[in-house]
Scaffold this motif. Structure first.
Motif, mmCIF file in Angstrom:
data_model
loop_
_atom_site.group_PDB
_atom_site.id
_atom_site.type_symbol
_atom_site.label_atom_id
_atom_site.label_comp_id
_atom_site.label_asym_id
_atom_site.label_seq_id
_atom_site.Cartn_x
_atom_site.Cartn_y
_atom_site.Cartn_z
ATOM 1 N N ALA A 161 0.837 -1.204 0.000
ATOM 2 C CA ALA A 161 0.000 0.000 0.000
ATOM 3 C C ALA A 161 0.874 1.257 0.000
ATOM 4 O O ALA A 161 0.508 2.288 -0.555
ATOM 5 C CB ALA A 161 -0.902 -0.009 1.222
ATOM 6 N N ASP A 162 2.067 1.162 0.602
ATOM 7 C CA ASP A 162 2.952 2.326 0.648
ATOM 8 C C ASP A 162 3.794 2.473 -0.622
ATOM 9 O O ASP A 162 4.652 3.341 -0.705
ATOM 10 C CB ASP A 162 3.864 2.214 1.872
ATOM 11 C CG ASP A 162 4.708 0.948 1.842
ATOM 12 O OD1 ASP A 162 4.536 0.130 0.903
ATOM 13 O OD2 ASP A 162 5.538 0.765 2.749
ATOM 14 N N THR B 89 -7.684 -5.854 -3.601
ATOM 15 C CA THR B 89 -7.927 -5.560 -2.201
ATOM 16 C C THR B 89 -8.144 -6.865 -1.442
ATOM 17 O O THR B 89 -8.950 -7.707 -1.858
ATOM 18 C CB THR B 89 -9.142 -4.644 -2.033
ATOM 19 O OG1 THR B 89 -8.948 -3.491 -2.858
ATOM 20 C CG2 THR B 89 -9.307 -4.207 -0.586
ATOM 21 N N GLY C 161 -9.350 -5.810 8.563
ATOM 22 C CA GLY C 161 -9.416 -4.625 7.716
ATOM 23 C C GLY C 161 -8.994 -4.929 6.281
ATOM 24 O O GLY C 161 -8.463 -6.009 6.000
ATOM 25 N N VAL D 34 -6.626 -4.433 2.815
ATOM 26 C CA VAL D 34 -5.249 -4.089 2.431
ATOM 27 C C VAL D 34 -5.176 -4.105 0.919
ATOM 28 O O VAL D 34 -5.611 -5.065 0.287
ATOM 29 C CB VAL D 34 -4.239 -5.102 3.011
ATOM 30 C CG1 VAL D 34 -2.895 -4.943 2.334
ATOM 31 C CG2 VAL D 34 -4.090 -4.913 4.496
ATOM 32 N N ASP D 35 -4.600 -3.016 0.341
ATOM 33 C CA ASP D 35 -4.425 -2.957 -1.116
ATOM 34 C C ASP D 35 -3.038 -3.463 -1.485
ATOM 35 O O ASP D 35 -2.042 -2.996 -0.947
ATOM 36 C CB ASP D 35 -4.571 -1.513 -1.608
ATOM 37 C CG ASP D 35 -6.035 -1.092 -1.656
ATOM 38 O OD1 ASP D 35 -6.897 -1.989 -1.523
ATOM 39 O OD2 ASP D 35 -6.300 0.116 -1.801
ATOM 40 N N VAL E 222 0.629 -3.098 9.932
ATOM 41 C CA VAL E 222 0.371 -2.705 8.537
ATOM 42 C C VAL E 222 -1.112 -2.394 8.365
ATOM 43 O O VAL E 222 -1.481 -1.402 7.726
ATOM 44 C CB VAL E 222 0.825 -3.812 7.568
ATOM 45 C CG1 VAL E 222 0.342 -3.526 6.150
ATOM 46 C CG2 VAL E 222 2.344 -3.940 7.610
ATOM 47 N N ALA E 223 -1.932 -3.244 8.899
ATOM 48 C CA ALA E 223 -3.394 -3.028 8.820
ATOM 49 C C ALA E 223 -4.032 -3.774 9.980
ATOM 50 O O ALA E 223 -3.456 -4.738 10.499
ATOM 51 C CB ALA E 223 -3.921 -3.552 7.487
ATOM 52 N N PRO E 224 -5.199 -3.329 10.420
ATOM 53 C CA PRO E 224 -5.853 -4.020 11.531
ATOM 54 C C PRO E 224 -6.461 -5.350 11.085
ATOM 55 O O PRO E 224 -6.760 -5.537 9.900
ATOM 56 C CB PRO E 224 -6.951 -3.045 11.954
ATOM 57 C CG PRO E 224 -7.227 -2.241 10.725
ATOM 58 C CD PRO E 224 -5.956 -2.172 9.947
ATOM 59 N N THR F 76 -8.451 -8.948 2.490
ATOM 60 C CA THR F 76 -8.893 -8.776 3.878
ATOM 61 C C THR F 76 -7.838 -9.415 4.774
ATOM 62 O O THR F 76 -7.352 -10.518 4.475
ATOM 63 C CB THR F 76 -10.231 -9.482 4.112
ATOM 64 O OG1 THR F 76 -11.139 -9.034 3.104
ATOM 65 C CG2 THR F 76 -10.777 -9.174 5.497
ATOM 66 N N VAL F 77 -7.479 -8.711 5.827
ATOM 67 C CA VAL F 77 -6.449 -9.242 6.725
ATOM 68 C C VAL F 77 -7.073 -10.325 7.601
ATOM 69 O O VAL F 77 -7.944 -10.044 8.423
ATOM 70 C CB VAL F 77 -5.838 -8.112 7.584
ATOM 71 C CG1 VAL F 77 -4.846 -8.688 8.581
ATOM 72 C CG2 VAL F 77 -5.190 -7.068 6.701
#
Ligand SMILES: Nc1ncnc2c1ncn2[C@@H]1O[C@H](COP(=O)(O)OP(=O)(O)O)[C@@H](O)[C@H]1O
Ligand SMILES: [Mg+2]
Lengths: 823, 255
Positions: A112-113, A167, A155, A157-158, A150-152, A169-170
């Protein structure tokens, strides 16, 4: 003897400062180079990813075996991205003692970054091992496990996978090095490689003898792949670090070796000069009762002492320089981020020892002259050294000169790598010949210049010519250093300019495409299709930058290659084909640049062995040979040849031939695929920047070397100038005015430096034009106008700073002060 | 010492040919001479007559083209450079016209240098006697640069005496000194011959200096043309003048 040496040193520090400076700078360079070598040699890839595996099956290197005169020669090179077939898993599972296996698909995706992340199947998590901190393993093709933070959990994540934004899902979180875990099935599905993976991890059944298991697996896996223990497995995950380690050793060793030779030469010269200047002192010590051996030992003790001081000054500076260099190398991409550089715990003492040994060695060389000092000289008037240099020196010099001439012929008539090698050999031989013949060259130059100098400078010119002739031997070092600096710097430095200029010219002429799509990470097939669908686009050529390994004289060597789609290539790229036809670039074929074709001795229509970056061996037929290799790479493959063999499966640029009316639509497509549209000038500009970046290290090393020789020349010139106080005083007392003395010095400098620049320039021009011819076919090298200015200006500054100014200072003191009986 | 009849130095058939710009220059043309123990000999002659060459050959600083040199019972031509140096250390002392001292070392260190190079332990008593003799007790820790020309020559003489050599050679030791200082140095040399039985061979162009000697040899064009026992200054000057062509060059061969 050491005590006496120390006393004499302290009393006349001037004559040793030149030596000290040369040694300290040498210590600096050697320490820095030593640190590179040490870091390269002692580099051991730490296992991280497969640390928990019992065994890892991977292909970190590829081996070439050649037979020559009955000797078998094997050469191993690190593969840029070696892989093993997934098919091996079945066989390995059947081996006795294997409890389980896990494959590492090792897919590079974009996080994502915007940074790269390694994506793997969850099954390979045990190899590291990663443990779930929370949540559960990923399932299906929409779930992912990422690092905590990184993500909850739960949540979105891309991730950009295979050029498409998806996209996920974590489903769970782990701690450890940056990673993204997919389900095994999803990882296998998005793996761009066809049927291969980076590694297969093996978990042994409890109580199994791992060494025996290793042998059993090796037997069924074949000798092309390596079976590594978990502890050895670092090599399978760090190919960039490993090639960086090799680069460090190569750069450090070749440059360091050269610098050692230079140091011994320069230091022998400065010590030699200080011996000459102290001839009377030494003769007195001899007369008073020192044996020749004692005087030699004294000089060696003195050099060793200076060496120790120089090491104390230079080594810490070298460590600082190494630190700086590491930062620069990392910043410029020569070293991967986080490469473990060592602090130089071995390099620093080794460099110090080398400096002291070099100093003693140089002292030994210089001390040999002492044998020639007759004790009776202490009584003598002028204390001058007999002017003739040895016969051995003359003969060696002539041999070097003849050899240089022969290599010059080879450089001019040869082609490819042969011509390049010959040109460099010629450069070394010419400089060596000049170094050996310097006293005779100086004498001859003084004779030739006597007329002109007298015509220009009058009486001062007459004195200058006489001095040049009388000091022919004393100024040999200055001549050699300057010829080395001008000859070496002029050829190797400007060679970079020629390469860059030629590459840019080739790129400008050869790029038929008007636009190009340059991606942030990579371009997928979908992007290509979208570009081709834009109205007005005549042709779109996807280009993938990859590497191949080619056998060069029995050794494997990694070359950059471009894989292109041949369809419409004639409208986007003109490689400057000299024989064959790019239209024939299909499966099982390749094209090669003229330079490399002649290096390898490959001809049109020949089948040649090529290994892809993942280790796959291919037999390809050469269908075209082209000229524009500097701009477009030395090897061109059809894109189909590398499909399924590269880590991302994406292209690095798309060259587009389209009218300006298509720009808007192209920009839209580009934005959709996280790319930008640039024109061909920008593409060429990017190439120039890349070249300048990769030439940076070469430039730095040349600059250091040229700087060192210039300092050496400056050193000896200052020493020589200051040693002339008495002679200048005599001249002035005889009625020569200060102005005339200054003119005389100017005339001398003009004669000496003019000769050096002329010789160095001729050598540089010869080398440069034969190298440029080998690379581009044109005999006339390009030298930037600033280049001439630098060479001439630098020499003038050198003359001014090292001789003219010190002499001017001497001249401000009344001559009688320099005449004293007391010395 | 007087029991021995063997001379301190003997040269025989000495010839020395220099190569100057490819041309042979015959500096000595078959010189023979004997210098007895406890004597003070002055060698004179016009500039370029071969005085320095003779002295250097006799002192083992230079090797003659032909002929032989004996120091005591030792013939020099067969000795290696190292052996020759060792012999010079123990048995020969020198005083040159100038540049006698090593600027880096103190007066004392200069005096002891030959002993140090030989690795010999200095005989303290003898050294302090020598230092007293030359009158430099106060200056031992000074550097040569802080001394006058005459003092520097006295240090050189002390150094020459330090190893109790059999013979001391001096090449124009007063050439760079004024008359008074020169006289001090000459009195010192005369004294060590008279009081210690030293042998001194001295090159000079100055008839007054030569008058301190027991014997004066005059060289011209590489030959000995006169050999006079205690002639006195006037007679020496006369002889030199009689050499005619050139009177003794007051500046000497050096500077
Ligand atoms: N090193 C030398 N090379 C060539 N010729 C020399 C050398 N030393 C002395 N000579 C020549 O030998 C001759 C005798 O010199 P020297 O013994 O120094 O004379 P003196 O001390 O009596 O003035 C002179 O003609 C001199 O030029
Ligand atoms: Mg003389």
């Amino acid at each position: 003897m050491t005590a006496l040496a120390a006393r004499m040193l302290r009393h006349r520090p001037g004559s040793s400062i030149a030596t000290l400076l040369a040694l300290a700078l040498g210590a600096l360079i050697l320490t820095a180079m030593g640190t590179l070598i040490e870091s390269g040699l002692r580099y051991t890839p730490e296992p991280v990813r497969y640390a928990a595996a019992d065994l890892v099956v991977a292909r970190p290197d590829t081996t070439f075996v050649s037979r020559e005169f009955g000797d078998t020669h094997t050469s191993t090179v690190a593969l840029p991205e070696g892989t093993v077939p997934v098919a091996l898993t079945g066989k390995i599972l059947g081996v006795d003692g294997v409890a389980g296996i896990a494959v590492d698909d090792d897919i590079t995706v974009t996080g994502a970054d915007g940074g790269p992340v390694t994506a793997r199947g969850w099954g390979s998590a045990v190899l590291t091992p990663y443990q779930l901190v929370s949540g559960k393993a990923p399932a299906g093709d929409r779930q992912v496990v990422v690092n905590s933070g990184v993500a909850p959990l739960g949540g979105p994540v891309d991730l950009v996978v295979g050029g498409t934004l998806r996209t996920y899902t974590v489903s769970g979180l782990v701690d450890g090095p940056r990673v993204a875990f997919f389900s095994d099935a999803h990882a296998a599905a998005v793996n761009p490689r066809s049927g291969t993976v980076t590694a297969i991890g093996v978990l042994a059944a409890p109580g199994t003898d791992v060494a025996a298991l290793q042998t059993r697996i090796q037997k069924i896996a074949g000798k092309d792949v390596a079976v590594l223990t978990g502890a050895q497995s670092g090599v399978a995950e760090r190919s960039a670090d490993r090639s960086a380690a090799t680069l460090l050793v190569q750069v450090g060793a070749s440059f360091g070796g050269y610098v050692i030779m230079l140091i011994v030469f320069v230091v022998a010269a400065t010590i030699g000069l200080s011996v000459r200047h102290r001839r009377r002192d030494l003769a007195l010590v001899r007369a008073v009762a020192a044996t020749p051996g004692q005087v030699r030992r004294m000089i060696m003790a003195e050099s060793a002492l200076v060496g120790v001081i120089a090491a104390a000054l230079g080594v810490p500076a070298g460590l600082a320089a190494a630190h700086w260099l590491t930062g620069e190398l990392t910043g410029r991409g020569f070293l991967p981020e986080g490469f473990p550089m060592l602090p130089g715990a071995v390099a620093a003492p080794a460099a110090a020892a080398t400096i002291v040994i070099s100093a003693v060695l140089a002292g030994l060389l210089a001390a040999r002259r002492v044998t020639g000092i007759r004790p009776a000289e202490a009584l003598g008037e002028a204390a001058v050294e007999p002017g003739t240099a040895g016969k051995v020196r003359l003969i060696s010099g002539l041999i070097a000169l003849v050899a240089a001439g022969a290599t010059a012929a080879a450089a001019v008539s040869g082609s490819g790598q042969t011509a390049l090698g010959a040109a460099l050999g010629m450069l070394y031989l010419f400089v060596l010949a000049v170094g050996l013949l310097a006293p005779w060259i100086n004498t001859a130059a003084a004779r030739l210049l006597a007329g002109p100098l007298r015509a220009i400078f009058g009486a001062s010119g007459y004195l200058a010519a006489a001095n040049l002739r009388a000091n022919a031997r004393g100024t040999a070092t200055v001549l050699t250093c300057l010829v080395l600096a001008v000859g070496f710097g002029g050829s190797v430095w400007f060679l970079q300019n020629n390469l860059e200029r030629q590459a840019v010219a080739q790129s400008r002429d050869g790029l038929l495409a008007t636009r190009a799509l340059v991606p942030a990470d990579g371009l997928s097939d979908a992007a290509i299709a979208a570009v081709r669908a834009v109205p007005g686009v005549r042709a779109a050529t996807p280009v993938r930058h990859t590497s191949v390994v080619l056998p060069l004289m029995g050794d494997g060597e990694v070359f950059g290659a471009r894989a292109v789609d041949p369809a419409g290539l004639d409208q986007t790229l003109d490689l400057g084909v000299t024989s064959g036809d790019l239209a024939a670039l299909g499966d099982g074929t390749m094209a090669i640049s003229e330079t490399q074709a002649s290096t390898f001795g490959w001809e049109l229509g020949q089948n040649v062995p090529v290994r892809l970056g993942d280790g796959t061996p291919l037999e390809l037929r050469v269908v075209a040979v082209y000229r524009n290799g500097l701009a477009f790479g030395d090897i061109v493959l059809p894109r189909t040849a590398v499909l399924g063999h590269t880590g991302t499966g994406l292209d690095d640029e798309i060259l587009v031939s389209a009218p300006p009316s298509a720009d808007a639509a192209l920009a839209e497509v580009a934005a959709e695929h996280r790319a930008t549209v640039v024109d061909s000038a920008a593409l060429t500009g990017g190439l120039a920047r890349d070249l300048a970046l990769s030439a940076w290290l070469n430039r730095l090393l040349i600059a250091v070397m040229v700087g060192y020789t210039a300092v050496a020349a400056a050193n000896t010139m200052v020493m020589a100038a200051l040693a002339r106080r008495r002679e200048l005083a005599v001249l002035r007392l005889t009625g020569v005015t200060s102005r005339q003395v200054k003119r005389m010095i100017n005339a001398e400098q003009l004669g000496l430096l003019g000769t050096a620049v002329l010789l160095g320039g001729v050598i540089a021009a010869l080398t440069l034009s034969s190298v440029v011819r080998a690379l581009t076919g044109s005999f006339v090298p390009y030298v930037p106008p600033l280049g001439y200015v630098t060479v001439l200006g630098g020499t003038a500054v050198l003359a001014l700073a090292t001789t003219i100014l010190p002499v001017a200072r001497l001249l401000r003191v009344p001559p009688i002060e320099h005449m004293g009986i007391k010395e | 010492m007087s029991v021995q009849s063997e001379p301190a130095v003997r040269v025989h058939g000495l010839t020395r040919v220099y190569q100057a710009d490819g041309e042979p220059v015959r500096a000595l043309a078959g010189v023979g001479a004997t210098f007895h123990r406890g004597t003070f000999t002055a060698i004179m002659g016009p500039s370029g007559s071969g005085k320095s060459t003779l002295l250097q050959a006799a002192a083992g600083l230079d090797r003659p083209t032909e002929g032989s040199v004996w120091i005591g019972g030792t013939e020099l031509s067969t000795l290696s450079e190292t052996k020759l140096t060792e012999l010079r250390r123990g048995r020969i002392g020198f005083v040159f016209q100038a540049f006698n001292l090593i600027g880096a070392l103190t007066v004392e260190e200069n005096i002891l240098l030959p002993l140090k190079l030989a690795g010999a332990r200095p005989d303290r008593q003898w050294i302090s006697a020598v230092v007293d003799r030359v009158g430099l007790g106060q200056r031992l820790r000074h550097r040569p640069a802080a001394l006058s020309g005459g003092q520097q020559q006295r240090v050189a003489i002390a150094r020459a005496l330090a190893a109790r050599p059999e013979v001391i050679f001096c090449d124009e030791p007063t050439g760079a000194l004024d008359t008074n200082t020169a006289a001090e140095v000459l009195i010192l040399l005369r004294g060590i011959v008279d009081e210690h039985g030293q042998t001194v061979v001295m090159v000079t162009h100055d008839p007054v200096a030569a008058s301190y000697a027991d014997r004066v040899m005059v060289l011209a064009d590489g030959h000995i043309v006169h050999d006079m026992p205690q002639p006195g200054a006037a007679r020496i000057a006369e002889h030199l003048a009689a050499l005619g062509r050139r009177p003794a060059d007051p500046a000497g061969a050096t500077r």
